[in-house]
Design an enzyme around this catalytic site. Structure first.
Site, PDB file in Angstrom:
ATOM      1  CE  LYS A 282      39.928  52.889  39.712  1.00  0.00           C
ATOM      2  NZ  LYS A 282      40.129  51.410  40.085  1.00  0.00           N
ATOM      3  NE  ARG A 356      33.423  43.559  37.608  1.00  0.00           N
ATOM      4  CZ  ARG A 356      33.917  42.802  38.561  1.00  0.00           C
ATOM      5  NH1 ARG A 356      33.192  41.957  39.112  1.00  0.00           N
ATOM      6  NH2 ARG A 356      35.276  43.324  38.712  1.00  0.00           N
TER       7      ARG A 356
HETATM    8  N1  BES Z   1      39.944  49.946  35.543  1.00  0.00           N
HETATM    9  C1  BES Z   1      40.037  49.014  37.067  1.00  0.00           C
HETATM   10  C2  BES Z   1      40.688  47.911  36.837  1.00  0.00           C
HETATM   11  C3  BES Z   1      42.257  48.063  36.630  1.00  0.00           C
HETATM   12  C4  BES Z   1      43.198  48.283  37.745  1.00  0.00           C
HETATM   13  C5  BES Z   1      42.952  48.316  35.487  1.00  0.00           C
HETATM   14  C6  BES Z   1      44.403  48.335  37.715  1.00  0.00           C
HETATM   15  C7  BES Z   1      44.290  48.541  35.568  1.00  0.00           C
HETATM   16  C8  BES Z   1      45.044  48.624  36.458  1.00  0.00           C
HETATM   17  C9  BES Z   1      38.570  48.292  37.335  1.00  0.00           C
HETATM   18  O1  BES Z   1      37.316  49.228  36.636  1.00  0.00           O
HETATM   19  C10 BES Z   1      38.350  48.097  38.944  1.00  0.00           C
HETATM   20  O2  BES Z   1      38.537  49.535  39.383  1.00  0.00           O
HETATM   21  N2  BES Z   1      38.447  47.126  39.541  1.00  0.00           N
HETATM   22  C11 BES Z   1      38.430  47.164  40.723  1.00  0.00           C
HETATM   23  C12 BES Z   1      37.386  45.940  40.894  1.00  0.00           C
HETATM   24  C13 BES Z   1      36.932  45.718  42.335  1.00  0.00           C
HETATM   25  C14 BES Z   1      36.003  46.951  42.793  1.00  0.00           C
HETATM   26  C15 BES Z   1      36.009  44.462  42.107  1.00  0.00           C
HETATM   27  C16 BES Z   1      39.584  46.289  41.127  1.00  0.00           C
HETATM   28  O3  BES Z   1      40.296  45.694  40.473  1.00  0.00           O
HETATM   29  O4  BES Z   1      40.101  46.954  42.012  1.00  0.00           O
HETATM   30 ZN    ZN Z   2      36.830  50.566  38.196  1.00  0.00          ZN
END
Ligand code: BES
Ligand code: ZN
Ligand code: ZN
Length: 552
Positions: A282, A356
């Protein structure tokens, strides 16, 4: 925080501050102000006029009672119009009063049960008392355990009570306060777990927190270590954890609220104690809040605590796959394929879509319990935050009736949920050429494709997925939820359990509870497997689920 119900009049109530609610409707407003003037023998009407206080929602007026009451401070709080009165308004008004009392350096606040004409408002005394406790106590939450300077100790309000002189009303208040106490303490615990940094809350310490809660409140836990996770073939959990120096755990919690072989409700919580994204790392801005990516787990632990404390008549299992999601030389890489519990495979297109992957193992494992239903809670997608912001949880599932119950529970608790569709057309977005499914669904409908991924691991059973990514992590204060981890999900699922319990044999349960023949470990494998780890249930205030008369 200490929670009390007091059988006393306004004049007698002992507290640093008393709060009195008033309605905005002219007739009610005037009578209430007149009554207060009479009780206090102070020129309340003048003060009210001077302050231009009209009883509107969120308005407050504060005065010193000059020994006319046992309490030195009086806070009059507006409830707005009777026609628009809800439990949520009550929570917000109680929150405003509690914050004011704390500002005034009061250590305790006592709320007068509001005088509300029963024709306009049909909530029970119990629910009103609970709402007052929730609004006030939850608004005062602070995550200050790492502040070493005086700020920490300064002016904390630590007693909350609700009072009424009438014995029968007092009994109902007592019950509502007991319920509010159990809920607030669980929400505080969930918030503490969320807000704790990832060097304090990591998979093993999260498991320790679940164990401690189990011992304190009377449910059971077993924690699988990495070896066991390997033996059981939880390839998603192992894959996600492979980049981390900290080992993963799988936490199993059980609460037996029924002595018969009633199939349990299984709750699953995403327990990513830090989500750096893995190799698909990230951006650093905002990464810190990913210490809260275990909010689903926190909600499940909190819910188990309430169910056990209040001895709700349900059989409940809580499952938490917990790991960090870190980049390293041993981390999962884009293009890898993992094999989940039960044998299905998934292609890892993006290692940041890790939630997931770990939930898939837990969902497949949940089938072992032959559950009545499965509900998972997860901070799963940023897409859900884009769609719904911070004021609603995304809800998807395969059972309209269960979703209807959650929707109603959301309205009552104001932890509102909003259903998104699982149309089969979206499914092709997660089709993989090399595995049974892929963990990335492309640009559009990210919350839905994530849920459709999960659906592949649900075996013929009622299932609801709650994407709490928005309401779990707040970037600004709400009336009774300071920014940071919100503890969302605890109140929502507890309310579901109350409805569930009431529908499924509360009466029978009560009879059996009173003959105290309850015994743990009565169910077949794997439900009753951990009899030896049973801890003694902690006795707590009895809570009646029967409907009480409306507020007088
Ligand atoms: N933990 C994150 C989702 C999240 C984002 C929770 C903001 C709380 C606040 C999750 O694991 C994630 O990184 N999701 C990605 C998915 C994508 C790579 C398909 C996302 O939402 O960007
Ligand atoms: Zn994630
Ligand atoms: Zn995540």
């Amino acid at each position: 925080m200490r929670f009390l119900a007091q059988k006393s009049t306004l004049r007698q109530t002992k507290s640093d501050a008393v709060a009195v609610f008033v309605l905005q409707n002219k007739r009610h407003f005037e009578t209430q102000i007149q009554n207060l003037t009479k009780t206090l023998r102070l020129p309340i009407a003048n003060i009210v006029k001077l302050e231009r206080f009209a009883g509107k929602e969120g308005e407050l007026v504060q005065l010193y009672t000059e020994r006319k009451l046992a309490a030195p401070r009086l806070i009059i709080v507006g409830l707005g119009e009777l026609e628009k009165l809800t439990l949520e308004r009550m929570r917000c008004a109680a929150a405003a009063a509690a914050k004011k009392a704390e500002q005034l350096k009061a250590k305790s606040i006592a709320f007068n049960l509001p005088q509300i004409p029963s024709d306009g408002f049909r909530e029970s005394v119990e629910d009103v008392a609970q709402a007052i406790v929730e609004g006030s106590v939850l608004s005062l939450y602070k995550f200050d355990k790492y502040l070493t300077e005086k700020k920490k100790k300064e002016g904390k309000l630590s007693y909350v009570s609700v009072f009424h002189p009438h014995r029968l009303v007092f009994q109902q208040i007592k019950s509502g306060v007991g319920m509010g106490r159990a809920v607030c303490e669980a929400v505080y615990h969930a918030r503490d777990l969320e807000n704790a940094p990832s060097n304090e809350i990591y998979p093993e310490s999260l498991a320790a927190a679940a164990r401690d809660a189990a011992a304190k409140y009377g449910f059971q836990t077993i924690v699988w270590d990495k070896k066991r996770i390997e033996r059981e073939g939880f390839g998603g959990l192992l894959g996600v954890s492979s980049g981390s120096a900290r080992p993963p755990v799988f936490i199993i919690m059980e609460y037996h609220g029924r002595e018969d072989k009633v199939p349990p409700l299984v709750l699953i919580g995403k327990g990513i104690t830090f989500d750096a994204g893995g190799i698909s790392i990230k951006p650093s801005a905002g990464m810190a809040e990913m210490k809260m990516d275990m909010s689903g787990a926190a909600a499940v632990i909190g819910t188990m605590e309430v169910a056990a404390r209040l001895k709700l008549p349900v059989n409940l299992v809580g499952l938490v796959p917990a790991t960090e999601n870190m980049p390293s030389g041993s981390a999962l890489k884009p293009g890898d394929i993992v094999r989940h519990y039960g044998g299905k495979t998934s292609e890892v297109v993006d290692t940041d879509a890790e939630g997931r992957l770990i939930l898939a193992d837990a969902l497949a494992y949940a089938a072992k319990y032959k559950p009545a239903a499965v509900v998972d809670l997860a901070t799963l997608t940023g897409a859900c935050v884009v769609a719904l912001g911070h004021h609603a949880t995304g809800m998807m599932g395969n059972d309209e009736e269960l979703m209807g119950k959650l929707k109603r529970a959301g309205e009552k608790t104001y932890e509102r949920v909003w259903q998104l569709p699982l149309f089969e057309e979206y499914e092709k977005q997660i089709k993989s050429d090399v595995a049974d499914v892929k963990n990335l669904g492309g640009k559009w409908a990210g919350a839905i494709t994530a849920a459709l991924f999960l659906k592949k691991f649900v075996k013929d059973c009622k299932w609801v997925h709650l994407d709490i990514a928005g309401p779990a992590i707040l970037d600004e204060d709400l009336p009774y939820t300071p920014k940071g981890g919100s503890g969302v999900g605890v109140r929502l699922v507890v309310e579901l359990l109350r409805v569930w319990g009431a529908l499924n044999g509360w009466q029978r349960h009560r009879k059996r509870m009173s003959s105290s023949s309850a015994e743990a470990g009565y169910l077949s494998e794997p439900w009753g497997r951990w009899k030896s780890e049973t801890t003694e249930p902690v006795q707590c205030r009895g809570v009646r689920l029967s409907s009480s008369p409306p507020v007088p």
